[in-house]
Design a protein around this motif. Structure first.
Motif, PDB file in Angstrom:
ATOM      1  N   CYS A   1     -16.851 -64.549 -20.830  1.00 55.24           N
ATOM      2  CA  CYS A   1     -17.008 -65.932 -21.320  1.00 55.24           C
ATOM      3  C   CYS A   1     -18.469 -66.288 -21.535  1.00 55.24           C
ATOM      4  CB  CYS A   1     -16.372 -66.902 -20.337  1.00 55.24           C
ATOM      5  SG  CYS A   1     -14.577 -66.679 -20.239  1.00 55.24           S
ATOM      6  N   SER A   2     -19.378 -65.645 -20.750  1.00 60.18           N
ATOM      7  CA  SER A   2     -20.785 -66.041 -20.823  1.00 60.18           C
ATOM      8  C   SER A   2     -21.402 -65.741 -22.182  1.00 60.18           C
ATOM      9  CB  SER A   2     -21.578 -65.327 -19.719  1.00 60.18           C
ATOM     10  OG  SER A   2     -21.457 -63.934 -19.862  1.00 60.18           O
TER      11      SER A   2
ATOM     12  N   SER B   1     -12.866 -50.202 -21.360  1.00 61.01           N
ATOM     13  CA  SER B   1     -13.462 -50.744 -22.578  1.00 61.01           C
ATOM     14  C   SER B   1     -14.798 -51.425 -22.348  1.00 61.01           C
ATOM     15  CB  SER B   1     -12.499 -51.743 -23.231  1.00 61.01           C
ATOM     16  OG  SER B   1     -11.455 -51.042 -23.838  1.00 61.01           O
ATOM     17  N   LEU B   2     -15.750 -51.022 -23.174  1.00 66.32           N
ATOM     18  CA  LEU B   2     -17.065 -51.649 -23.253  1.00 66.32           C
ATOM     19  C   LEU B   2     -17.397 -51.735 -24.743  1.00 66.32           C
ATOM     20  CD1 LEU B   2     -18.886 -49.589 -20.452  1.00 66.32           C
ATOM     21  CD2 LEU B   2     -18.130 -51.968 -20.308  1.00 66.32           C
ATOM     22  N   PRO B   3     -18.263 -52.669 -25.155  1.00 70.62           N
ATOM     23  CA  PRO B   3     -18.592 -52.745 -26.579  1.00 70.62           C
ATOM     24  C   PRO B   3     -19.351 -51.490 -27.013  1.00 70.62           C
ATOM     25  CG  PRO B   3     -19.261 -54.740 -25.410  1.00 70.62           C
ATOM     26  CD  PRO B   3     -18.910 -53.723 -24.371  1.00 70.62           C
ATOM     27  N   ALA B   4     -18.788 -50.754 -27.975  1.00 71.43           N
ATOM     28  CA  ALA B   4     -19.388 -49.479 -28.382  1.00 71.43           C
ATOM     29  C   ALA B   4     -19.584 -49.448 -29.889  1.00 71.43           C
ATOM     30  CB  ALA B   4     -18.476 -48.330 -27.966  1.00 71.43           C
ATOM     31  N   CYS B   5     -20.661 -48.769 -30.291  1.00 70.13           N
ATOM     32  CA  CYS B   5     -20.962 -48.615 -31.713  1.00 70.13           C
ATOM     33  C   CYS B   5     -20.199 -47.385 -32.222  1.00 70.13           C
ATOM     34  CB  CYS B   5     -22.468 -48.435 -31.867  1.00 70.13           C
ATOM     35  SG  CYS B   5     -22.978 -48.235 -33.570  1.00 70.13           S
ATOM     36  N   LEU B   6     -19.357 -47.583 -33.251  1.00 71.33           N
ATOM     37  CA  LEU B   6     -18.511 -46.496 -33.748  1.00 71.33           C
ATOM     38  C   LEU B   6     -18.968 -46.016 -35.118  1.00 71.33           C
ATOM     39  CD1 LEU B   6     -14.890 -47.681 -32.866  1.00 71.33           C
ATOM     40  CD2 LEU B   6     -16.534 -46.446 -31.455  1.00 71.33           C
ATOM     41  N   GLY B   7     -19.053 -44.688 -35.265  1.00 74.52           N
ATOM     42  CA  GLY B   7     -19.418 -44.091 -36.547  1.00 74.52           C
ATOM     43  C   GLY B   7     -18.687 -42.781 -36.742  1.00 74.52           C
ATOM     44  N   ARG B   8     -19.109 -42.007 -37.759  1.00 76.85           N
ATOM     45  CA  ARG B   8     -18.371 -40.789 -38.116  1.00 76.85           C
ATOM     46  C   ARG B   8     -18.361 -39.761 -36.986  1.00 76.85           C
ATOM     47  NH1 ARG B   8     -15.400 -37.880 -38.425  1.00 76.85           N
ATOM     48  NH2 ARG B   8     -14.472 -36.611 -40.077  1.00 76.85           N
ATOM     49  N   ASP B   9     -19.347 -39.811 -36.084  1.00 76.48           N
ATOM     50  CA  ASP B   9     -19.355 -38.875 -34.958  1.00 76.48           C
ATOM     51  C   ASP B   9     -18.656 -39.442 -33.724  1.00 76.48           C
ATOM     52  OD1 ASP B   9     -20.685 -36.885 -36.361  1.00 76.48           O
ATOM     53  OD2 ASP B   9     -22.644 -37.769 -35.939  1.00 76.48           O
TER      54      ASP B   9
ATOM     55  N   ILE C   1     -18.193 -42.192 -30.726  1.00 77.36           N
ATOM     56  CA  ILE C   1     -18.949 -43.211 -29.976  1.00 77.36           C
ATOM     57  C   ILE C   1     -20.436 -42.895 -30.138  1.00 77.36           C
ATOM     58  CG2 ILE C   1     -19.411 -44.199 -27.682  1.00 77.36           C
ATOM     59  CD1 ILE C   1     -16.532 -44.647 -28.286  1.00 77.36           C
ATOM     60  N   LEU C   2     -21.169 -43.776 -30.794  1.00 73.96           N
ATOM     61  CA  LEU C   2     -22.606 -43.529 -31.023  1.00 73.96           C
ATOM     62  C   LEU C   2     -23.451 -44.134 -29.909  1.00 73.96           C
ATOM     63  CD1 LEU C   2     -22.735 -44.251 -34.863  1.00 73.96           C
ATOM     64  CD2 LEU C   2     -22.250 -42.096 -33.692  1.00 73.96           C
ATOM     65  N   GLY C   3     -22.902 -45.103 -29.205  1.00 78.57           N
ATOM     66  CA  GLY C   3     -23.642 -45.730 -28.106  1.00 78.57           C
ATOM     67  C   GLY C   3     -22.834 -46.878 -27.535  1.00 78.57           C
ATOM     68  N   VAL C   4     -23.165 -47.255 -26.320  1.00 84.87           N
ATOM     69  CA  VAL C   4     -22.467 -48.351 -25.651  1.00 84.87           C
ATOM     70  C   VAL C   4     -23.478 -49.469 -25.399  1.00 84.87           C
ATOM     71  CG1 VAL C   4     -21.250 -49.024 -23.528  1.00 84.87           C
ATOM     72  CG2 VAL C   4     -20.776 -46.802 -24.592  1.00 84.87           C
ATOM     73  N   ALA C   5     -23.104 -50.698 -25.762  1.00 86.95           N
ATOM     74  CA  ALA C   5     -24.032 -51.827 -25.598  1.00 86.95           C
ATOM     75  C   ALA C   5     -24.196 -52.161 -24.115  1.00 86.95           C
ATOM     76  CB  ALA C   5     -23.490 -53.040 -26.348  1.00 86.95           C
ATOM     77  N   GLU C   6     -25.433 -52.385 -23.703  1.00 87.85           N
ATOM     78  CA  GLU C   6     -25.707 -52.830 -22.324  1.00 87.85           C
ATOM     79  C   GLU C   6     -25.492 -54.337 -22.304  1.00 87.85           C
ATOM     80  OE1 GLU C   6     -26.583 -50.908 -19.800  1.00 87.85           O
ATOM     81  OE2 GLU C   6     -27.946 -49.316 -20.449  1.00 87.85           O
ATOM     82  N   MET C   7     -24.383 -54.788 -21.751  1.00 88.86           N
ATOM     83  CA  MET C   7     -24.086 -56.227 -21.763  1.00 88.86           C
ATOM     84  C   MET C   7     -24.830 -56.932 -20.642  1.00 88.86           C
ATOM     85  SD  MET C   7     -19.980 -56.450 -22.297  1.00 88.86           S
ATOM     86  CE  MET C   7     -19.665 -55.292 -20.993  1.00 88.86           C
ATOM     87  N   ASP C   8     -25.190 -58.169 -20.938  1.00 88.13           N
ATOM     88  CA  ASP C   8     -25.837 -59.001 -19.934  1.00 88.13           C
ATOM     89  C   ASP C   8     -24.727 -59.802 -19.246  1.00 88.13           C
ATOM     90  OD1 ASP C   8     -27.763 -60.210 -18.521  1.00 88.13           O
ATOM     91  OD2 ASP C   8     -28.488 -61.529 -20.122  1.00 88.13           O
ATOM     92  N   LEU C   9     -24.198 -59.257 -18.128  1.00 84.70           N
ATOM     93  CA  LEU C   9     -23.045 -59.878 -17.481  1.00 84.70           C
ATOM     94  C   LEU C   9     -23.476 -60.765 -16.321  1.00 84.70           C
ATOM     95  CD1 LEU C   9     -20.595 -56.827 -17.184  1.00 84.70           C
ATOM     96  CD2 LEU C   9     -20.775 -58.504 -19.017  1.00 84.70           C
TER      97      LEU C   9
END
Ligand code: 6V0
Length: 333
Positions: A200-201, A291-299, A301-309
């Motif tokens: 929610c934050s 599940s975490l927010p991840a950047c998806l591309g042809r390869d 999972i390209l990276g996972v976002a570091e969330m400010d929780l």
């Protein structure tokens, strides 16, 4: 057709460019919703369907093929043998026992692990370079199972996770605020299921932090409304299953959105089930997918976002991880 003067004769398209092949394992309600959404969104040149039920599979295949005059030209093939999936770019696994009314996703676990032991090694052998997208429930544990059984790097094994929960979350917030759901940024993370965590934050509407703007406009922060929305998200699959017996359309669009990001290298950020060790205090050794927010591309999972929780959100996430890890431990993989 005859070639025009001074040109090469017609040759199969395969000699000109690499075709995109998507395989869907399990031609049930969810598999067919995914196949038809991928078909209408023109994401693949070939769609292969695999199911254990020969007659249903043949019926579904013919029914899709008969729409050829209204759709992009896509080769649709099907079989009960995993060889049909050979050289796939993306394999979506939906096969499984269906969650029945009143049953939790974790109740399904043991039924579906036995099935994955048959499917995943055969799929991996036929398409060693493919991206695996797991949809069957419980999706986070089965993504772990698919990772272990395939031997693929974690970047190429993805669970559809809370991409659907987040869409439900965005729909309900949008409905509450009477705006377009595409302008709502809001994530559900953690387990796809009862212990999922609403972030929610960081909800934003049209790029504006929602809670801050409510406060700045001297509107009270409606905590009860947000908690009501979170509970509605968690309960929404059960509600749909209770009413129509299964869910299909939303998961079809959810998976097609993931397929677009992956196959078209869109690098969009989706909350999907990824190997989460080392994020938000999830201990080393706990090889858990959630599940975490991840950047998806042809390869993949390209990276996972570091969330400010907030500390409360991070603690909830670790509780989800613990539940999932306990379930993975029961499997002896
Ligand atoms: P369904 O309609 O019963 O379809 C399952 C299909 O799997 C059937 O056609 C079976 O014949 C087939 N199948 C069973 N065993 C095999 C096998 N060994 N090889 C090949 N095919 C096999 O179920 P439905 O399509 O409704 O749901 C499928 C799965 O998706 C379930 O586990 C659901 O819980 C899960 N969902 C996951 C969602 C998510 O967000 N991750 C959302 C909705 C459903």
């Amino acid at each position: 057709f005859r070639p025009v003067a001074d040109s090469c004769p017609l040759t199969p398209t395969t000699t000109h460019r690499r075709l995109t092949k998507v395989s869907v394992i399990g031609a049930g309600n969810v598999g067919m919703a995914i196949a038809q959404t991928i078909l209408t969104q023109n994401l693949a040149d070939e769609i292969a369907l695999l199911d254990a039920n020969r007659d249903k599979l043949r019926g579904e295949t013919l029914d899709l093929q008969h729409a050829a005059a209204f759709l992009p030209r896509v080769r649709i093939v099907s079989a009960t043998d995993a060889a049909i999936t050979k050289n796939s770019d993306l394999v979506v696994i939906t096969a499984g026992a269906r969650q029945v009314s009143g049953e939790t996703r974790l109740d399904l676990l043991h039924r579906n692990v036995a099935l994955y032991r048959k499917i995943v090694p055969a799929v991996a052998e036929n398409s060693p370079e493919a991206l695996l997208l797991v949809v069957s429930n419980p999706v986070d544990v089965l993504t772990y199972v698919a990772w272990r059984l395939s031997g693929f790097p974690a970047s190429r094994v993805i669970g559809s996770g809370t991409n659907l929960d987040s869409s439900r979350f965005r729909f309900l917030i949008a409905d509450h605020l009477q705006v377009n759901a595409q302008d709502i940024q809001a994530y559900m993370v953690g387990e796809h299921g009862d212990s999922s965590v609403a972030i929610c934050s960081s909800i934003s509407v049209g790029g504006m932090p929602a809670l801050k703007s409510l406060r700045d406009n001297h509107q009270s922060f409606d905590e009860a409304a947000l908690e009501g929305i979170r509970l509605a998200v968690v309960g929404s699959a059960y509600e749909v299953i209770g009413l129509k017996g299964y869910t299909s359309w939303a998961i079809g669009y959810s998976v097609a959105s993931l397929a677009t990001s992956l196959l078209r290298d869109q690098r969009r950020v989706h909350p999907v089930s990824v190997l989460a060790v080392g994020f938000h205090g999830i201990s080393d050794g706990h090889e858990v997918f959630l599940s975490l927010p991840a950047c998806l591309g042809r390869d993949g999972i390209l990276g996972v976002a570091e969330m400010d929780l907030t500390e409360a959100e991070a603690a909830q996430l670790r509780r989800s991880a613990k539940t999932l890890w306990e379930n993975c431990q029961l499997l002896g993989l």
